[in-house]
Design a protein around this motif. Structure first.
Motif: not given
Length: 120
Positions: A27-44
């Motif tokens: 259900a990809t209608a109304r997508i307003k932004a796309m991106g990338w996050g990351r999580q390193a060991p022991g971090k948020q």
């Protein structure tokens, strides 16, 4: 629901490059932004790159000048070109999508992640 599938992670030496790709389906209608996050060991988890309305980009200070995000709105794909990689870039990278709701709210979706390891 939106399904996100990432690809392109792996092992690279410091100074090298990798490109991550993500395809959104469902259900990809109304997508307003796309991106990338990351999580390193022991971090948020942190958001490192975001593109809104297909043109407005934003980057975390730690990756500015080294990472570049791009999207193909018609295909609901987003890519992250990562150059000059450092060992501290080692993390699991997650595709991220923000979607508007009919009531004016926002839903955030995350992929399952792809691991990037940068050796020194």
């Amino acid at each position: 629901q939106v399904q996100l599938v990432e690809s392109g992670g792996g092992l690279v030496q410091a100074g090298g490059s990798l490109t991550l790709s993500c395809a959104a389906s469902g259900a990809t209608a109304r997508i307003k932004a796309m991106g990338w996050g990351r999580q390193a060991p022991g971090k948020q988890r942190e958001l490192v790159a975001l593109v809104a309305n297909s043109t407005n980009t934003d980057y975390a200070d730690s990756v500015k000048g080294r990472f570049s995000i791009s999207t193909d709105g018609a295909k609901n794909t987003v890519s992250l070109q990562m150059n000059s990689l450092k060992p501290e870039d080692t993390a699991v990278y997650f595709c991220h999508v923000q979607q508007s709701t009919e009531l004016g709210g926002s839903i955030h979706w995350w992929g399952r992640g792809t691991r990037v390891t940068v050796s020194s």
